[in-house]
Design a protein around this motif. Structure first.
Motif, PDB file in Angstrom:
ATOM      1  N   UNK A 237      15.804 -27.927  -1.842  1.00 48.40           N
ATOM      2  CA  UNK A 237      16.081 -28.507  -0.524  1.00 48.40           C
ATOM      3  C   UNK A 237      15.120 -27.940   0.512  1.00 48.40           C
ATOM      4  N   UNK A 238      14.939 -26.623   0.498  1.00 46.93           N
ATOM      5  CA  UNK A 238      14.062 -25.990   1.487  1.00 46.93           C
ATOM      6  C   UNK A 238      12.615 -26.457   1.348  1.00 46.93           C
ATOM      7  N   UNK A 239      12.173 -26.652   0.113  1.00 47.02           N
ATOM      8  CA  UNK A 239      10.796 -27.084  -0.110  1.00 47.02           C
ATOM      9  C   UNK A 239      10.586 -28.552   0.215  1.00 47.02           C
ATOM     10  N   UNK A 240      11.532 -29.383  -0.185  1.00 48.42           N
ATOM     11  CA  UNK A 240      11.324 -30.829  -0.100  1.00 48.42           C
ATOM     12  C   UNK A 240      11.894 -31.493   1.152  1.00 48.42           C
ATOM     13  N   UNK A 241      12.911 -30.906   1.746  1.00 39.05           N
ATOM     14  CA  UNK A 241      13.550 -31.548   2.893  1.00 39.05           C
ATOM     15  C   UNK A 241      13.308 -30.827   4.211  1.00 39.05           C
ATOM     16  N   UNK A 242      12.840 -29.584   4.137  1.00 38.28           N
ATOM     17  CA  UNK A 242      12.621 -28.818   5.363  1.00 38.28           C
ATOM     18  C   UNK A 242      11.173 -28.375   5.533  1.00 38.28           C
ATOM     19  N   UNK A 243      10.258 -29.045   4.868  1.00 38.04           N
ATOM     20  CA  UNK A 243       8.840 -28.848   5.131  1.00 38.04           C
ATOM     21  C   UNK A 243       8.163 -27.711   4.413  1.00 38.04           C
ATOM     22  N   UNK A 244       8.871 -27.014   3.541  1.00 32.95           N
ATOM     23  CA  UNK A 244       8.256 -25.883   2.841  1.00 32.95           C
ATOM     24  C   UNK A 244       7.089 -26.302   1.974  1.00 32.95           C
ATOM     25  N   UNK A 245       7.241 -27.391   1.241  1.00 35.11           N
ATOM     26  CA  UNK A 245       6.175 -27.832   0.349  1.00 35.11           C
ATOM     27  C   UNK A 245       4.954 -28.274   1.142  1.00 35.11           C
ATOM     28  N   UNK A 246       5.167 -28.968   2.238  1.00 38.22           N
ATOM     29  CA  UNK A 246       4.029 -29.428   3.057  1.00 38.22           C
ATOM     30  C   UNK A 246       3.224 -28.244   3.584  1.00 38.22           C
ATOM     31  N   UNK A 247       3.918 -27.195   4.017  1.00 37.39           N
ATOM     32  CA  UNK A 247       3.221 -26.022   4.544  1.00 37.39           C
ATOM     33  C   UNK A 247       2.399 -25.339   3.455  1.00 37.39           C
ATOM     34  N   UNK A 248       2.934 -25.250   2.247  1.00 39.52           N
ATOM     35  CA  UNK A 248       2.215 -24.609   1.147  1.00 39.52           C
ATOM     36  C   UNK A 248       1.033 -25.458   0.683  1.00 39.52           C
ATOM     37  N   UNK A 249       1.216 -26.765   0.647  1.00 39.24           N
ATOM     38  CA  UNK A 249       0.105 -27.645   0.274  1.00 39.24           C
ATOM     39  C   UNK A 249      -1.032 -27.512   1.288  1.00 39.24           C
ATOM     40  N   UNK A 250      -0.690 -27.488   2.573  1.00 40.13           N
ATOM     41  CA  UNK A 250      -1.712 -27.346   3.612  1.00 40.13           C
ATOM     42  C   UNK A 250      -2.456 -26.024   3.463  1.00 40.13           C
ATOM     43  N   UNK A 251      -1.732 -24.952   3.123  1.00 39.19           N
ATOM     44  CA  UNK A 251      -2.362 -23.649   2.933  1.00 39.19           C
ATOM     45  C   UNK A 251      -3.314 -23.675   1.741  1.00 39.19           C
ATOM     46  N   UNK A 252      -2.889 -24.264   0.631  1.00 39.86           N
ATOM     47  CA  UNK A 252      -3.729 -24.320  -0.564  1.00 39.86           C
ATOM     48  C   UNK A 252      -4.933 -25.231  -0.362  1.00 39.86           C
ATOM     49  N   UNK A 253      -4.773 -26.257   0.430  1.00 43.23           N
ATOM     50  CA  UNK A 253      -5.886 -27.177   0.707  1.00 43.23           C
ATOM     51  C   UNK A 253      -7.031 -26.480   1.446  1.00 43.23           C
ATOM     52  N   UNK A 254      -6.715 -25.406   2.155  1.00 41.26           N
ATOM     53  CA  UNK A 254      -7.760 -24.695   2.888  1.00 41.26           C
ATOM     54  C   UNK A 254      -8.783 -24.080   1.936  1.00 41.26           C
ATOM     55  N   UNK A 255      -8.302 -23.588   0.796  1.00 42.34           N
ATOM     56  CA  UNK A 255      -9.214 -22.956  -0.161  1.00 42.34           C
ATOM     57  C   UNK A 255      -9.801 -23.960  -1.140  1.00 42.34           C
ATOM     58  N   UNK A 256      -9.028 -25.012  -1.468  1.00 43.08           N
ATOM     59  CA  UNK A 256      -9.505 -26.050  -2.384  1.00 43.08           C
ATOM     60  C   UNK A 256      -9.110 -27.409  -1.824  1.00 43.08           C
ATOM     61  N   UNK A 257      -9.933 -27.946  -0.948  1.00 39.34           N
ATOM     62  CA  UNK A 257      -9.610 -29.200  -0.282  1.00 39.34           C
ATOM     63  C   UNK A 257      -9.251 -30.306  -1.267  1.00 39.34           C
ATOM     64  N   UNK A 258      -8.124 -30.954  -1.001  1.00 39.46           N
ATOM     65  CA  UNK A 258      -7.683 -32.066  -1.821  1.00 39.46           C
ATOM     66  C   UNK A 258      -6.945 -31.683  -3.086  1.00 39.46           C
ATOM     67  N   UNK A 259      -6.895 -30.384  -3.394  1.00 40.97           N
ATOM     68  CA  UNK A 259      -6.251 -29.918  -4.632  1.00 40.97           C
ATOM     69  C   UNK A 259      -4.896 -29.257  -4.393  1.00 40.97           C
ATOM     70  N   UNK A 260      -4.453 -29.227  -3.146  1.00 37.65           N
ATOM     71  CA  UNK A 260      -3.251 -28.493  -2.800  1.00 37.65           C
ATOM     72  C   UNK A 260      -2.006 -28.967  -3.529  1.00 37.65           C
ATOM     73  N   UNK A 261      -1.832 -30.288  -3.600  1.00 35.97           N
ATOM     74  CA  UNK A 261      -0.635 -30.840  -4.247  1.00 35.97           C
ATOM     75  C   UNK A 261      -0.603 -30.462  -5.725  1.00 35.97           C
ATOM     76  N   UNK A 262      -1.734 -30.630  -6.398  1.00 38.59           N
ATOM     77  CA  UNK A 262      -1.798 -30.317  -7.824  1.00 38.59           C
ATOM     78  C   UNK A 262      -1.631 -28.824  -8.081  1.00 38.59           C
ATOM     79  N   UNK A 263      -2.264 -28.005  -7.239  1.00 37.02           N
ATOM     80  CA  UNK A 263      -2.150 -26.562  -7.402  1.00 37.02           C
ATOM     81  C   UNK A 263      -0.715 -26.090  -7.214  1.00 37.02           C
ATOM     82  N   UNK A 264      -0.053 -26.591  -6.177  1.00 38.27           N
ATOM     83  CA  UNK A 264       1.320 -26.174  -5.919  1.00 38.27           C
ATOM     84  C   UNK A 264       2.243 -26.624  -7.041  1.00 38.27           C
TER      85      UNK A 264
END
Length: 403
Positions: A237-264
């Motif tokens: 719930x915290x990851x999917x409904x309260x923005x946790x996953x979006x924040x982590x994807x954005x963080x991972x995208x900084x180091x590997x642009x476009x790969x955040x979703x797959x990496x997470x």
């Protein structure tokens, strides 16, 4: 003049207590689960099965360690005098700590958990008098406070060079090494004590509450299942409904642009190094094995409690069928240490080539060995040695009696 212990001071021994077969079954499952993780990969047994066993088998073992501590110190009613029992437990903890360092020194690919268990036993010493209600409250508080305190402390520390270390002998050779050893054991290792205390306390609470109660198995299954849903479901719930996953994807995208979703996605399906990173804070919303978050502690702890409940139920339904598993669970230290030694020898062999024979042998041989040893020789060899060490320590400081 002879040295004796008074009845109130003498610690009960495993041989003098009636064994609870369901606890042995659960312990056997925990050991086999750890062996399976050490000898297989996600590709071989399936991603879900490997993910389910990773971390959680060792957590089950930690919960059962707490159960055993209370069962061997009076069960639901601890004795008035615990001095001998505490000396025995402390001596066993020291022996486990040394054995853990020795097994790690062998260079096994399996990360050894015994040093963490040893420290947990020492932490338990002043808590042996507590009622099950106070132990349960302490476990609940530690399940929340431990991960948060770990996160707060690590946020102010330099990131370790190696994630998920184990305690090693060479850490004892210098002051800086000892400091690092303390950090590995308490905070940064694969099995950090600060986030593993709740498992021991939960087991102690269960042992003090009593495992011979009517419908105890069903109660533990219900309690454990509820905690599992709260922990693992709360993380989702915290990851999917309260923005946790979006924040982590954005963080991972900084180091590997476009790969955040797959990496997470990959990281959420993998086992962690013992604790999560401190940047960003949303890593604390995950619940993957060995992540050390509140969600993982509550969820995986709940799974362990439910498995214990199921094992107690199974023991009442098919005790003979589960005899090999119960025999293995009666000598967990022997099997655990033995499989690590054998694994090192096998992997160092020049003729070694991996096949399914490796995990099958590592799962089947311990069951056969434990069954035969238990039937003809009784207590496992390392359990026997540990019992002797504990009994010797218990006699220290006993008052002389006039013969």
């Amino acid at each position: 003049m002879t040295q004796i212990l008074s009845p109130a001071e003498a610690p009960p021994t495993p041989r003098s207590l009636p064994r609870i077969v369901g606890v042995d079954i659960a312990r056997g499952l925990a050991v086999l689960g750890m062996i399976a993780v050490h000898t297989t990969s996600a590709e071989q047994i399936g991603e879900f099965a490997h993910f389910a066993l990773s971390g959680r088998a060792s957590i089950l073992f930690a919960v059962l360690a707490g159960v055993s501590l209370t069962l061997t110190t009076g069960g639901t009613r601890p004795p008035e005098r615990l001095g001998a029992a505490r000396r025995s437990i402390a001596a066993r903890a020291l022996a486990l700590f040394v054995l853990g360092l020795v097994l790690t020194q062998l260079g096994s690919p399996a990360l050894v958990i015994l040093t963490t268990y040893a420290v947990l036993f020492l932490i338990a010493l002043p808590l042996l008098r507590l009622s099950w209600q106070r132990l349960a409250l302490a476990a609940a508080v530690a399940a929340v406070a431990g991960p948060l305190l770990s996160f707060a402390i690590r946020s102010r520390m330099t990131s370790p060079d190696v994630a998920g270390e184990s305690a090693r002998f060479e850490m004892l050779t210098s002051i800086d090494g000892v400091r690092h050893l303390g950090s590995v054991i308490l905070l940064e290792g694969t099995y950090p004590v600060l986030t593993w205390v709740p498992f021991l306390l939960a087991g102690m609470a269960i042992g003090r509450w009593g495992l011979r109660r009517e419908r105890v198995g069903a109660v533990l299954v219900a309690l454990g299942s509820t905690l599992a849903v709260l922990g693992l479901g709360g993380s989702w719930v915290a990851l999917n409904l309260f923005g946790g996953k979006d924040a982590l994807v954005a963080f991972l995208d900084k180091s590997m642009p476009g790969e955040g979703v797959q990496m997470l996605s990959f990281m959420l399906r993998s086992s962690g190094p013992g604790v999560v990173g401190t940047d960003p804070w949303q890593w604390m919303l995950t619940s993957t094995p060995h992540s050390g978050t509140v969600f993982e502690v509550v969820g995986s702890g709940g799974i362990a409690i439910a498995v214990l409940g199921l094992s107690l139920l199974a023991a009442g339904i098919a005790p003979r069928l589960l005899t090999p598993l119960a025999a293995l669970g009666s000598m967990p230290l022997t099997i655990y240490a033995g499989h690590i030694v054998v694994l090192v020898l096998v992997l160092r062999s020049e003729s070694f080539t991996y096949s399914w024979a490796l995990p099958v042998s590592f799962l089947v041989v311990p069951l056969v060995f434990a069954t035969m040893w238990r039937r003809y020789l009784g207590r496992g060899p390392l359990e026997w040695a540990l019992n002797k060490i504990g009994a010797g320590a218990a006699r220290l400081g006993s008052r002389p009696a006039v013969s």
